[in-house]
Design a protein around this motif. Structure first.
Motif, PDB file in Angstrom:
ATOM      1  N   SER A 200      77.919   9.661 -33.563  1.00 34.02           N
ATOM      2  CA  SER A 200      76.521  10.061 -33.727  1.00 34.02           C
ATOM      3  C   SER A 200      76.158  11.147 -32.720  1.00 34.02           C
ATOM      4  CB  SER A 200      75.612   8.853 -33.519  1.00 34.02           C
ATOM      5  OG  SER A 200      75.619   8.480 -32.149  1.00 34.02           O
TER       6      SER A 200
ATOM      7  N   ARG B 174      72.302   5.903 -38.790  1.00 34.07           N
ATOM      8  CA  ARG B 174      72.711   5.815 -40.185  1.00 34.07           C
ATOM      9  C   ARG B 174      73.945   6.701 -40.423  1.00 34.07           C
ATOM     10  NH1 ARG B 174      69.503   4.292 -44.333  1.00 34.07           N
ATOM     11  NH2 ARG B 174      67.691   4.573 -42.958  1.00 34.07           N
ATOM     12  N   PHE B 175      74.929   6.128 -41.129  1.00 33.25           N
ATOM     13  CA  PHE B 175      76.144   6.844 -41.481  1.00 33.25           C
ATOM     14  C   PHE B 175      76.357   6.751 -42.991  1.00 33.25           C
ATOM     15  CE2 PHE B 175      76.545   5.424 -37.146  1.00 33.25           C
ATOM     16  CZ  PHE B 175      77.139   6.473 -36.479  1.00 33.25           C
ATOM     17  N   ARG B 176      77.205   7.642 -43.535  1.00 29.50           N
ATOM     18  CA  ARG B 176      77.528   7.615 -44.967  1.00 29.50           C
ATOM     19  C   ARG B 176      79.010   7.894 -45.154  1.00 29.50           C
ATOM     20  NH1 ARG B 176      73.825  11.119 -48.814  1.00 29.50           N
ATOM     21  NH2 ARG B 176      72.376   9.447 -48.255  1.00 29.50           N
TER      22      ARG B 176
ATOM     23  N   GLU C 100      75.837   4.286 -47.810  1.00 25.94           N
ATOM     24  CA  GLU C 100      75.218   4.316 -46.488  1.00 25.94           C
ATOM     25  C   GLU C 100      75.375   2.978 -45.766  1.00 25.94           C
ATOM     26  OE1 GLU C 100      71.194   5.587 -46.735  1.00 25.94           O
ATOM     27  OE2 GLU C 100      71.734   7.678 -47.127  1.00 25.94           O
TER      28      GLU C 100
ATOM     29  N   THR D 130      79.085  -0.512 -46.749  1.00 24.52           N
ATOM     30  CA  THR D 130      78.198   0.504 -47.316  1.00 24.52           C
ATOM     31  C   THR D 130      77.488  -0.017 -48.556  1.00 24.52           C
ATOM     32  OG1 THR D 130      80.030   1.438 -48.582  1.00 24.52           O
ATOM     33  CG2 THR D 130      79.581   2.407 -46.439  1.00 24.52           C
TER      34      THR D 130
ATOM     35  N   ILE E 210      74.115   1.191 -41.711  1.00 22.50           N
ATOM     36  CA  ILE E 210      73.348   1.419 -40.490  1.00 22.50           C
ATOM     37  C   ILE E 210      73.731   0.399 -39.431  1.00 22.50           C
ATOM     38  CG2 ILE E 210      71.378   2.391 -41.728  1.00 22.50           C
ATOM     39  CD1 ILE E 210      69.904  -0.245 -41.246  1.00 22.50           C
TER      40      ILE E 210
ATOM     41  N   PRO F 166      79.490   9.497 -52.548  1.00 25.99           N
ATOM     42  CA  PRO F 166      79.298   8.306 -51.716  1.00 25.99           C
ATOM     43  C   PRO F 166      80.129   7.133 -52.207  1.00 25.99           C
ATOM     44  CG  PRO F 166      77.195   9.320 -52.275  1.00 25.99           C
ATOM     45  CD  PRO F 166      78.231   9.998 -53.128  1.00 25.99           C
TER      46      PRO F 166
ATOM     47  N   VAL G 280      74.376  10.572 -40.404  1.00 23.79           N
ATOM     48  CA  VAL G 280      73.262  11.059 -41.205  1.00 23.79           C
ATOM     49  C   VAL G 280      72.028  11.322 -40.346  1.00 23.79           C
ATOM     50  CG1 VAL G 280      71.717  10.562 -43.136  1.00 23.79           C
ATOM     51  CG2 VAL G 280      74.127   9.869 -43.241  1.00 23.79           C
TER      52      VAL G 280
ATOM     53  N   ASN H 129      74.658   3.664 -52.120  1.00 26.42           N
ATOM     54  CA  ASN H 129      74.571   5.082 -51.779  1.00 26.42           C
ATOM     55  C   ASN H 129      75.607   5.495 -50.747  1.00 26.42           C
ATOM     56  OD1 ASN H 129      72.247   5.527 -53.439  1.00 26.42           O
ATOM     57  ND2 ASN H 129      70.999   4.548 -51.858  1.00 26.42           N
TER      58      ASN H 129
END
Length: 639
Positions: free
Chosen positions: A368, A293-295, A333, A328, A335, A303, A267, A331
């Motif tokens: 990333s 940050r990843f999702r 997400e 996660t 980190i 999500p 993200v 959402n």
């Protein structure tokens, strides 16, 4: 007797029974009413009451039986029989029904009906609400041959107790994003309630936006049903059903499988410039920590919460991964953070979803963007200082507050050639004139550089090594240039431990030529008398070098033009360069004016036939328009 008379006879019997029961229908036509005698034995007479139209009311339940009990589960049909004065049925008569609106209502809502061929008008009466209770009267009114007739019937209303059947879920267990049929029956005294009631459906997943379900459904033949559609709930969801008049809600549990992860996406990285500094180096607006940050998404690109994500640094060993695994949030997400090491490098962070390998494919993963680790601090060898103009017209003139005489620029980089962070402060100092702005004597960098204005004003005479600056005090410094008319400028920055600096000069030039040097030799100081260049062959051009200085031995202001004018017996004149360039003082007390190559040639045929004396002037015109003319003479000889 025909069939009509037989039918009428049956309705008459019904009317008679109805009128007898509710007291309506008029008087008894056989009841005598007399007049008094004359007292002389006269014979009395018995008068007969005239026949009148009538209307009779009866209440009938759904089975067709006479009933006065009205409830939510048992509506009643109200029937009115309209007869004329001859007790014959009146067809197409308009009958109006009224009753207590708090107890009952009619269907149709207009509460009117026309009599049929048998003189009967019928309407349905229902309870006004499930909570209504008491006793009331229903009235039927009609007009027959101009006469208004009415009749009434009494009834009782009992409050209706409603309940739900067990909630039906078909099926009771579904896969992610599948659907289930949800149904419930509305019961009155154990039987389906025929009235229409709004039933409310709700669930936690619907409230969270992870499922869809009709919020309100009207019953149809005593049943309310809707479709539950999963939107990624991934849990056991409880469906709750409520309705007005039902004290106990119905509930049911729907088992929903968790959706499978389909992808993990990078993200963002913070800092947004994807650059952090070496551990311990610091720097303004710089950090040693990168946040990534990843999702995680499912097959429907929604999500996914509560999914494990593992992290790894590539290449390993040069930076410190602070969190190797996490789950996660709502959402989707997750980190992790990375701290810099002691060496400059670049790295990426890989996010992996464990347990997602299928067939010959590995676990789902992504990486990333590249993060850079640099020092961030300026170094002396990358401290660059420049001035837009080295010799300005400032010995006599102030440059004013709006237009600077020159602009001083500084560029900084770290040990790896990267621009220093934005906001690095630079301090400027000068021993002549003024530098910077009114709010500060320096600037802060943007993209590794910044600029300040320099203006000419008092003082125009420098004091040795004053003010004290990093350039003339401390390690690596040197004494200021003390040449007359030359300002020394120092630019510096410090991180509190180390200070980097650089210096440059700006010459306050006078706009009048004070000294002239021809081919390196000093010309006479009286510039009004022609300067002799000696003799030269009339068959060749004469080339000589002219150096011009002001009263301090410094160059004229940059932009001053040099030209040959008033030439007599000379041609082919050329001046190189034609303009005084930007010249920086190099120290010492010798002349440092601008040098110009001047070429002149004799006029006439070549080869020459006769000698001549050439006269011309060299004119210097400053940017402000100040003109100095220097006369020359040259003897052209002819062999």
């Amino acid at each position: 007797m025909n069939n009509q008379h037989i039918k009428y006879g049956s309705l008459a019997l019904l009317l008679a029974a109805t009128l007898s029961a509710c007291g309506g229908g008029g008087g008894n036509p056989g009841t005598p009413t007399g007049t008094g005698g004359t007292g002389n034995g006269g014979t009395g007479t018995t008068p007969v009451t005239p026949a009148t139209p009538s209307v009779g009311v009866s209440l009938v339940n759904a089975a067709g039986n006479t009933s006065t009990a009205l409830s939510g589960a048992t509506p009643l049909a109200v029937r009115a029989l309209v007869l004329d004065a001859n007790k014959q049925p009146v067809p197409n008569a308009l009958v109006t029904f009224t009753t207590d609106a708090e107890l009952a209502v009619f269907t149709p809502g207009a509460a009117t009906a026309l009599t049929d061929a048998s003189g009967v008008a019928s309407i349905t009466m229902r309870v006004a609400s499930l909570a209504a209770g008491g006793a009331g009267t229903v009235t039927a009114s009609a007009s027959v041959a101009g006469s208004a007739v009415t009749s009434t019937a009494n009834y009782s209303v009992n409050a209706t107790a409603l309940t739900f059947s067990a909630l039906r879920l078909e099926p009771a267990s579904i896969n992610a994003y599948d659907s289930s049929r949800i149904a419930v029956d509305l019961l009155a005294n154990g039987a389906k309630y025929s009235g229409q009631v709004n039933v409310n459906f709700s669930s936690a997943c619907v409230a969270a936006g992870k499922a869809t379900l009709a919020a309100v459904v009207a019953t149809n033949n005593g049943t309310a049903e809707t479709v539950y559609r999963d939107q990624g709930c991934g849990n056991t969801d409880t469906i709750t059903v409520t309705a007005d008049g039902v004290t106990t809600p119905a509930t049911g549990s729907l088992v929903i499988a968790q959706p499978s992860a389909s992808s993990v996406q990078f993200v963002e990285a913070l800092p947004t410039d994807k650059s952090i500094v070496i551990r311990g180096q610091g720097g303004i607006n710089r950090t040693e920590t990168a946040t990534l940050r990843f999702r995680v998404f499912d097959l429907f690109n929604r999500p996914l919460a509560n999914k494990q994500v593992n992290f790894a640094v590539m290449p390993a060993g040069l930076v410190n991964l602070n969190k190797a695994t996490d789950r996660t949030d709502q959402n989707g997400e997750v980190i992790t953070t990375v701290n810099s090491g002691t060496v400059p490098t670049t790295f990426r962070v890989q996010a992996v979803l464990p347990g997602t390998a299928a067939g010959n494919k590995p676990d789902i993963s992504t990486t990333s963007d590249t993060i850079v680790v640099t020092t961030g601090l300026p170094v002396q060898r990358a401290f660059s200082l420049s001035v837009t103009q080295g010799n300005v017209d400032g010995w006599r003139y102030d440059s004013g507050t709006t237009t600077p005489a020159a602009t001083v620029n500084v560029l900084l980089a770290d040990a790896f050639g990267n621009p220093v962070p934005d906001g690095t402060p630079i301090v400027f100092q000068t021993n002549m004139g003024a530098i910077g702005s009114s709010d500060k004597g320096g600037c802060t960098t943007v993209n590794g550089g910044c600029s300040v204005p320099f203006r000419t004003q008092l003082p125009r005479v420098a004091l040795p090594n004053l003010p004290a600056t990093p350039c003339n005090t401390g390690p690596g410094s040197s004494a200021d240039t003390t040449r007359a008319g030359v300002a020394t400028i120092c630019a510096s920055t410090t991180d509190g431990v180390n200070t980097q600096f650089a210096s440059t000069t700006i010459t306050f030039s006078d706009d009048i030529v004070a000294r002239v040097y021809v081919n390196g030799a000093t010309a006479p100081s009286n510039l009004s008398a022609p300067i002799s260049l000696g003799s030269a062959s009339a068959n060749a051009s004469k080339v000589f070098t002219l150096q011009l200085t002001d009263l301090n031995g410094n160059p004229l202001p940059a932009g001053t033009t040099i030209a040959v004018t008033g030439a007599v017996n000379a041609s082919g004149v050329e001046v190189t360069p034609e303009t005084v360039p930007s010249i920086f003082a190099t120290g010492g007390n010798g002349p440092q004016g601008s040098s110009h190559s001047i070429t002149v040639a004799a006029t006439g045929d070549k080869p020459c036939t006769v000698g001549s004396v050439a006269n011309f002037s060299v004119r210097a015109t400053t940017p402000r328009g100040q003109i100095t003319s220097i006369p020359f003479t040259l003897n052209f000889t002819c062999p």
